[in-house]
Scaffold this active site. Sequence first.
Site, PDB file in Angstrom:
ATOM      1  N   GLU A 184      -1.125  -1.107  -4.903  1.00  0.00           N
ATOM      2  CA  GLU A 184      -2.376  -0.375  -5.121  1.00  0.00           C
ATOM      3  C   GLU A 184      -2.218   0.589  -6.288  1.00  0.00           C
ATOM      4  O   GLU A 184      -1.224   1.309  -6.378  1.00  0.00           O
ATOM      5  CB  GLU A 184      -2.789   0.399  -3.860  1.00  0.00           C
ATOM      6  CG  GLU A 184      -4.190   0.982  -3.999  1.00  0.00           C
ATOM      7  CD  GLU A 184      -4.667   1.654  -2.723  1.00  0.00           C
ATOM      8  OE1 GLU A 184      -4.914   0.933  -1.745  1.00  0.00           O
ATOM      9  OE2 GLU A 184      -4.782   2.888  -2.717  1.00  0.00           O
ATOM     10  N   ASP A 208       0.891  -1.165   0.000  1.00  0.00           N
ATOM     11  CA  ASP A 208       0.000   0.000   0.000  1.00  0.00           C
ATOM     12  C   ASP A 208       0.930   1.217   0.000  1.00  0.00           C
ATOM     13  O   ASP A 208       1.457   1.581   1.052  1.00  0.00           O
ATOM     14  CB  ASP A 208      -0.881  -0.016   1.255  1.00  0.00           C
ATOM     15  CG  ASP A 208      -1.875   1.137   1.271  1.00  0.00           C
ATOM     16  OD1 ASP A 208      -2.278   1.598   0.184  1.00  0.00           O
ATOM     17  OD2 ASP A 208      -2.242   1.586   2.374  1.00  0.00           O
ATOM     18  N   ASP A 218      -2.669   1.043   6.895  1.00  0.00           N
ATOM     19  CA  ASP A 218      -1.834   0.789   5.707  1.00  0.00           C
ATOM     20  C   ASP A 218      -1.332  -0.651   5.690  1.00  0.00           C
ATOM     21  O   ASP A 218      -1.202  -1.256   4.623  1.00  0.00           O
ATOM     22  CB  ASP A 218      -0.631   1.737   5.692  1.00  0.00           C
ATOM     23  CG  ASP A 218      -1.023   3.154   6.018  1.00  0.00           C
ATOM     24  OD1 ASP A 218      -1.148   3.957   5.088  1.00  0.00           O
ATOM     25  OD2 ASP A 218      -1.235   3.452   7.210  1.00  0.00           O
TER      26      ASP A 218
END
Lengths: 176, 176
Positions: free
Chosen positions: A68, A7, A141
């Site tokens: 991501e 992330d 996260d």
Amino acid sequence: MRVLGVDPGLTRCGVGVVEGVPGRPLTMLGVGVVRTPPDDELGDRLVAVERGIERWLDEHRPEFVAVERVFSQHNVRTVMGTAQASAVAMLCAARRGIPVALHTPSEVKAAVTGTGRADKAQVGAMVTRLLRLDAPPKPADAADALALAICHIWRAPAKNRLQQAVALHTTKGRTA
Amino acid sequence: MRVLGVDPGLTRCGVGVVEGVPGRPLTMLGVGVVRTPPDDELGDRLVAVERGIERWLDEHRPEFVAVERVFSQHNVRTVMGTAQASAVAMLCAARRGIPVALHTPSEVKAAVTGTGRADKAQVGAMVTRLLRLDAPPKPADAADALALAICHIWRAPAKNRLQQAVALHTTKGRTA
């Protein structure tokens, strides 16, 4: 299949390693956050992200890296940092020949909760359940990085079938 | 002062090396473009940009790297690629301990043409004149990279004076 989920972020870059195959219980091999000081020079922060990602790749030897996909609908400054951190993660993986997949936030939410509009708490709860953890990984996260890895494991078979179909079609086109 | 200017981009990343000091004629040491195929995987493109930048750093050993500061006012897809390529350039420089400076497009235009609203042709014409070239460097990304390097050489003394003033002020504050 062993997947490192990332992330991306400059201040907090979530990382999580999950192993498994679709339809079987998944195993978490590691989770954490690569942090860089907001007051440092941007170049130095990118070097720190690189070192952090390299450590995770060295330790866990994932077969895939899922990052991501960054959109620019948010705050400009944040998005730039996210795009830059994601570039470093993709670079580290590609340099080692590890395939990189990008998944959008809604694909990840849909994969782990059944809806692309799930909130952070829902994602954290499902990650906890799917990986049989005692509590949701903190910060968010870190949980998101695990969700990315899970999403990749579950979506990969469909993607591979699609790629195989495209490859077959292309081959047929060439030989025709 | 030897500066590598980088106009970041995935398809075409402009690079140019300029040597000189403010108030003296400048010298171009090299100019070019690092290209990556648009159909390649994003991770592989970032690796290709890294290799290209590393070659320029190896060959010219610049003391500073000046990179265009990326904004997200444009096309989302383009901006992401630009942000990612700029991250790779900054990473390569910072890994070697070379200071990285970011300059906005209007700072660069103002430095070389006197106005922040100059068009590509004006920037190209001034770069040609300032570096005493026979013709404007092509493509525009290459000319922009040289303009970035020139901008850095001319702006750096002002920035250094500011940094010294801030450092002096901070020291005074601490000892008071």
